[in-house]
Design an enzyme around this catalytic site. Structure first.
Site, PDB file in Angstrom:
ATOM      1  CB  SER A  96      -1.360  -0.363   1.206  1.00 30.83           C
ATOM      2  OG  SER A  96      -1.684   0.999   0.747  1.00 30.83           O
ATOM      3  CG  ASP A 121       8.069   4.072 -11.516  1.00 31.86           C
ATOM      4  OD1 ASP A 121       8.444   3.679 -11.304  1.00 31.86           O
ATOM      5  OD2 ASP A 121       6.895   4.390 -11.542  1.00 31.86           O
ATOM      6  CE  LYS A 129      -4.435  -2.146   0.398  1.00 31.72           C
ATOM      7  NZ  LYS A 129      -4.982  -0.798  -0.159  1.00 31.72           N
TER       8      LYS A 129
END
Length: 553
Positions: free
Chosen positions: A294, A305, A319
């Protein structure tokens, strides 16, 4: 009362079906209305016709939970009686005595008093069995009922009677004053491996971003610190907003961290960092495992990223869903999945598509063969569907069944309780070792009759003998060889305890550190021997390798 309960059930059903706020077609509205009529009629018939009395509230709660469980594991109905625990997780604050409790053998025990709280300051210890709270015996109570009695408004008194094993005066009474307990999301930070600043973050609550910021500033003020490790292993997540703020400590203000998309093309929100960062250049590594989920994956995935950190450890949980709460009548709450989130590369890391189930109702992870390639800001390849794959994967040896059962069966916990009763102090976390005499004492404390573990080699030999007989290969020569194998591979508990000494000693030390030096001391001990941290420190201290990992291959 019955009408009120039915009304709550109806509202819960309607809320789960219309939460996105999208107008249904007339046909869909008729379907909903018909379903609600059927449910209401059925419930009334049960209440009036069933041979025995039915608990209305329990029945409706069961029906609600069954419906929500068919959607996803994260959409839940939270009745008023359970909301205090829910809010504690979100805020990190509650009123109480400041101790973790556990249930075993039909009773409730103190598992770990938090440092600086009423329970610790009064002298309560891990292993104390709770007997009475105020004037009520709690013997045989469930842990949630005991927890509710221990909690209360800060400043109010509570008397707790316990039984402490391995001491002369075993019945002890503590007069405590409840306090505001802040669950510290950063239980430890410090300098390790000579020049690495280490920050352990265990949850994402309202205090997490400030706690990480304070730790980061303190470490940067230490002239030894040249890089940072953020440890998110075992961090199951929490508040999405806290994740965005923590990413903002390491990237420029205004950087996009994620987008959430709910039902409908217009239901998209973009989350960007809003505060001035602490440091956008210091080398950074993030530690993760399959328990990182999460909000922990938002931080990990965004930093990956954006090519801001090297990710080390195991693949994360996966998740990619966002939950929000909706108020229901009679102080109920509906925690409902309202969106999916997409990190800066555009990927969704959700591992399971709950909208597509197998014929038997089960769900499965998205296979790697069906995942898609995305690219980081620098052009590195990353994939969606199935969590965050680390830049450096660290393989962990599987824990033996013997070690697992010694922990799960509280054998190590009980040894630590007995050891503390006879030893007022031990060496500090940076020097402590489980020496030969301590390990011999532990082995003597193990009751062979209570320690069960899978003796896999013996089982395989038994299966080999059985198959050999059934397939007609058994003769005196083969039987004699199998008998030799049986003797060679026969499990001996004393020998197995020696074989697994390294792992078992780590758990013994962890339990003792919690008792003498509490959670901070436990972390200080564990970072001394940590394969993930070792790999992270090595790459952070190798500038060329660090740059290579964050560059397109």
């Amino acid at each position: 009362m019955r009408k009120n309960i039915i009304r709550v059930a109806c509202v819960a059903v309607m809320s789960a079906m219309t939460i996105a706020g999208v107008a249904e077609t007339r046909s869909e509205k008729r379907d909903i209305s018909r379903s609600l009529d059927i449910f209401t009629s059925l419930f009334k018939q049960l209440q009036t016709s069933y041979v025995d009395t039915i608990n209305a509230e329990k029945s409706v709660t069961t029906a609600i939970n069954a419906m929500l469980n068919d959607i996803d594991p994260y959409t839940n109905y939270i009745p008023e009686s359970e909301q205090e625990d829910f809010m504690t997780i979100a805020t990190g604050t509650y009123g109480g005595i400041g101790s973790v409790i556990m249930q075993r053998d039909g009773n409730v025990y103190i598992s770990e008093p938090y440092k600086g709280t009423p329970s610790q300051q009064a002298g309560m210890r891990a292993g104390d069995m709770l007997l009475m709270i105020d004037e009520d015996s709690v013997t045989g109570w469930k842990s949630d009922a005991v927890s509710a009695r221990l909690k209360g408004q800060a400043g109010t008194p509570v008397r707790v009677m316990v039984k402490r094993p391995w001491v002369e005066d075993s019945i002890l009474t503590f007069d405590l004053t409840r306090a505001k307990i802040d669950i510290n999301p950063v239980p430890y930070y410090g300098v390790t491996h000579g020049n690495v600043g280490y920050i352990a973050l265990t949850t994402f609550n309202e205090q997490s971003a400030d706690a990480v910021r304070d730790a980061l500033l303190a470490l940067k003020a230490d002239p030894r610190v040249k890089s940072i490790v953020l440890d998110l292993r075992g961090n199951g997540g929490g508040l999405m907003e806290s994740a965005v703020k923590i990413v903002g400590l390491f990237v420029p203000k205004g950087t996009e961290v994620l987008r959430t998309r709910g039902r409908g093309q217009l239901n998209e929100q973009v989350y960007k960092t809003t505060r001035k960062p602490v440091d956008t250049d210091i080398p950074l590594a993030v530690l993760v495992d399959d328990g990182s989920a999460s909000a922990a994956e938002i931080v990990t995935g965004a930093l990956q990223d954006l090519d801001r950190a090297v990710i080390v450890g195991e693949r994360t949980f996966g998740k990619g869903l966002v939950q929000s709460t909706r108020q229901l009548p009679y102080n109920g709450l509906l925690k409902v999945t309202i969106a999916k989130y997409y990190i800066p590369s555009g990927r969704l890391i959700q591992a399971i598509d709950y909208s597509h189930r197998n014929p038997d109702g089960s769900v499965a992870r998205i296979p790697d063969s069906l995942t898609n390639v995305f690219h980081t800001r620098a052009g590195r390849e990353v994939r969606d569907g199935g969590g965050i794959t680390p830049d450096i994967t660290v393989e962990r040896p599987e824990l033996s069944r013997l070690t697992y059962n010694l922990v799960a069966g509280n054998t190590i916990f009980d040894f630590a309780t007995r050891y503390v009763a006879g030893h007022p102090e031990v060496a500090g976390p940076s020097d402590f070792v489980v020496d030969d005499s301590m390990y011999v004492a532990f082995k003597r404390s193990v009751d062979p009759a209570k320690v069960e573990y899978d003796k896999l080699t013996e089982y395989i030999v038994e299966q080999l003998e059985d198959v050999t007989k059934r397939e007609g290969y058994m003769n005196d020569s083969v039987q004699s060889q199998i008998d030799v194998l049986k003797r060679m591979l026969h499990h001996d508990l004393d020998r197995d305890l020696d074989i697994q000494r390294k792992d078992i000693s780590r758990y013994i030390a962890t339990e003792l550190m919690k008792r003498y030096y509490y959670t901070p001391g436990t972390y200080e001990y564990l970072v001394r021997d940590d394969a993930d941290l070792d790999r992270a420190a090595a790459v952070l201290n190798d500038k060329a390798e660090y740059r290579r990992l964050l560059s397109p291959q």
